[in-house]
Scaffold this motif. Structure first.
Motif, short mmCIF file in Angstrom:
data_model
loop_
_atom_site.label_atom_id
_atom_site.label_comp_id
_atom_site.label_asym_id
_atom_site.label_seq_id
_atom_site.Cartn_x
_atom_site.Cartn_y
_atom_site.Cartn_z
N ILE A 105 -2.15 1.56 -6.02
CA ILE A 105 -1.05 1.44 -5.06
C ILE A 105 -1.57 0.92 -3.72
O ILE A 105 -0.93 0.07 -3.08
N ALA A 106 -2.72 1.40 -3.29
CA ALA A 106 -3.30 0.94 -2.03
C ALA A 106 -3.62 -0.56 -2.08
O ALA A 106 -3.33 -1.31 -1.14
N ILE A 107 -4.19 -0.99 -3.22
CA ILE A 107 -4.51 -2.42 -3.38
C ILE A 107 -3.24 -3.25 -3.37
O ILE A 107 -3.16 -4.30 -2.72
N GLU A 108 -2.20 -2.76 -4.07
CA GLU A 108 -0.93 -3.50 -4.10
C GLU A 108 -0.28 -3.52 -2.72
O GLU A 108 0.36 -4.50 -2.34
N ALA A 109 -0.45 -2.43 -1.94
CA ALA A 109 0.08 -2.41 -0.58
C ALA A 109 -0.57 -3.50 0.27
O ALA A 109 0.11 -4.22 1.01
N PHE A 110 -1.91 -3.63 0.15
CA PHE A 110 -2.60 -4.71 0.87
C PHE A 110 -2.08 -6.07 0.42
O PHE A 110 -1.91 -7.00 1.23
N ASN A 111 -1.83 -6.21 -0.89
CA ASN A 111 -1.31 -7.46 -1.44
C ASN A 111 0.06 -7.78 -0.85
O ASN A 111 0.34 -8.93 -0.47
#
Length: 507
Positions: free
Chosen positions: A223-229
């Motif tokens: 989720i954190a990676i997708e938030a950055f994306n």
């Protein structure tokens, strides 16, 4: 009411609420995906009804604590492995979750377009979607209820925690659904989570306990990676929005036309030809897209450059004037340019010049057409069409003639200049990155030539290079004046009185 004063009760209640919400996140994700299959007007109803039924199911399970305890006792044996009722429920729920996640992922990855017939879209059944929400929540309810039983002893605290957690889920379900459905990458990510959770339930059913912390920590990192994306995509969109719409549209059109140069199969000569053709395409598409924002004044032949005929002159002088320029059409005026009475062809005018009666008939036959100088070029095209190839006069708000336009001017705005025999190009390339420009050069044409984006500002009061320089220098211009604007160097190299005649441009 004394039990309400017990700090341990409140700590247990808050902890249980948080755990119930965390355990309900995966349920919310699946509800968000299922609700999208319904018509828009039924989605909220399905979420509320499905979660409400799930709440009643959880409360009912709490009252069946004695039955729940028996679910942990061995029920059947298969290949020397015993399965309890809880194990069978987890196995069934896990298989159901894996099946739904895999089928949904298959639909998304296949990328098949949705078929619409007469704007009617086939949606899923309302009852079927609600039933799936309830069945899925029943699987997750088992873990939630067992967790609640293991944490606290007071059934009132369990019920309060479940009600509060369900209220939070009801409030969060709509924005979560909207967010998930706006971002297709999030949908794929959520389906992957469900697949992971389904596999963990199957493992639990076979007696292999996978700590929830491992699963939720992995989900948290994703989720954190997708938030950055998502932040990155939003910033890209923000920067793209600053690029004029006509340039973004031109790039999109060129991509659709295959503007990418194939370097693997093309030899040096073909590559050079393809690159030149792509540049020509870009110039012309950019020119077409500017027509909706350029004013007529930016493409017209200005008043000072118009060759016109004064009826007050003698026939000999008129004939000499007509033959001295290569134009085929002439405005016919009486005394001044502001009194245009006709637009005639040179050949027809020369034929009747010595016959006053025929000259009057010719003048009456071709009345001038006027348009306003601030009209957009795209709006003036219909007037040019009705003029049947004739010239159209351009006037200001006071009725004074400011210039004229013809279909050729529109074509030049798209494809570049086509000078007459007595004209010179307004923009001449003298070296790589260097041009010599007339002060009357249209700034839009310069933008297209340089591939620039920001030379023409919104609501700019100038349309020519000289106007740009005067605007940025606040009128303080003399021979040798230099202006560095948007990375382009302008230098005034020739002046005619107070008028900028020639400019050297370098990038």
């Amino acid at each position: 009411m004394e039990f309400l004063m017990d700090p341990g009760l409140w700590v247990g209640l808050i902890t249980l609420i948080i755990l119930e919400i965390v355990l309900g996140i995966d349920n919310l994700v699946f509800i968000a995906i299922l609700a999208e299959k319904l018509p828009p007007e039924q989605r909220d109803k399905a979420r509320v009804l499905g979660l409400s039924l799930a709440l009643f199911m959880r409360l009912g399970l709490l009252f069946a604590i004695s039955w729940l305890v028996t679910l942990t006792e061995p029920l059947i044996n298969i290949f020397d492995h015993s399965f309890s009722g809880r194990d069978l429920i987890l196995l069934g729920g896990g298989l159901f979750l894996v099946y739904k996640a895999v089928t949904e992922l298959h639909e998304k990855i296949e990328g098949k377009p949705e078929v619409k017939v007469s704007n009617n879209v086939v949606y899923a059944s309302f009852a079927a979607v609600v039933a799936q929400i309830v069945v899925l929540d029943a699987v997750f309810s088992l873990d939630s209820v067992i967790t609640a039983i293991g944490m606290v002893d007071d059934i009132r605290i369990m019920m309060a925690a479940m009600i509060v957690a369900m209220a939070v889920m009801l409030l969060a379900s709509k924005p979560l659904t909207a967010f998930v459905n706006r971002h297709q990458t999030v949908v794929i990510l959520c389906l992957s989570f469900l697949l992971l959770i389904g596999i963990s339930l199957i493992a639990e059913g076979f007696g292999f306990h996978i700590p929830k912390g491992y699963i939720y920590s992995g989900i948290g990192v994703a989720i954190a990676i997708e938030a950055f994306n998502q932040f990155g995509q939003r910033n890209v969109a923000k920067h793209e929005s600053r690029i004029p719409l006509r340039h973004r549209t031109a790039d999109s059109i060129l991509k659709m036309m295959g503007g990418k140069v194939e370097t693997e199969t093309a030899d040096a000569g073909q590559l050079q030809a393809q690159e030149a053709f792509a540049a020509e395409e870009r110039y012309m598409i950019g020119g077409v897209l500017t027509l909706a924002e350029r004013s007529v004044a930016s493409i017209m032949t200005p008043r000072s450059q118009i060759s016109w005929v004064d009826l007050n002159d003698s026939p000999e002088k008129i004939r000499e004037q007509v033959l001295s320029v290569p134009h085929s059409l002439f405005p016919v005026c009486r005394g001044s340019m502001d009194k245009v009475i006709s637009i005639v062809r040179a050949k027809e005018l020369l034929d009747v010049l010595d016959d006053e009666a025929e000259l009057k008939d010719l003048i009456k036959k071709h009345r001038p057409i006027y348009i306003f100088e601030k009209m957009k070029v795209i709006d003036a095209i219909n007037t040019l069409r009705t003029s049947k190839g004739s010239l159209v006069m351009v006037s200001d708000e006071f009725g004074n003639v400011q210039g004229l336009i013809s279909p050729l001017d529109v074509f030049e705005a798209i494809a570049g200049e086509f000078p007459d025999a007595d004209e010179q190009l307004d923009l001449i390339k003298i070296a790589d990155g260097e041009w010599q420009a007339s002060g009357m050069l249209d700034v839009y044409q310069l933008e297209l030539e340089l591939g620039m984006l920001d030379l023409v500002e919104d609501d700019a009061g100038y349309i020519s290079v000289s106007g740009l320089i005067l605007d940025k220098m606040q009128g303080n211009v003399e021979l040798g004046t230099e202006l560095n604007y948007q990375g382009v160097q302008f230098k005034v190299t020739e002046m005619d009185g107070n008028r900028i005649k020639t400019v050297h441009i370098q990038v």
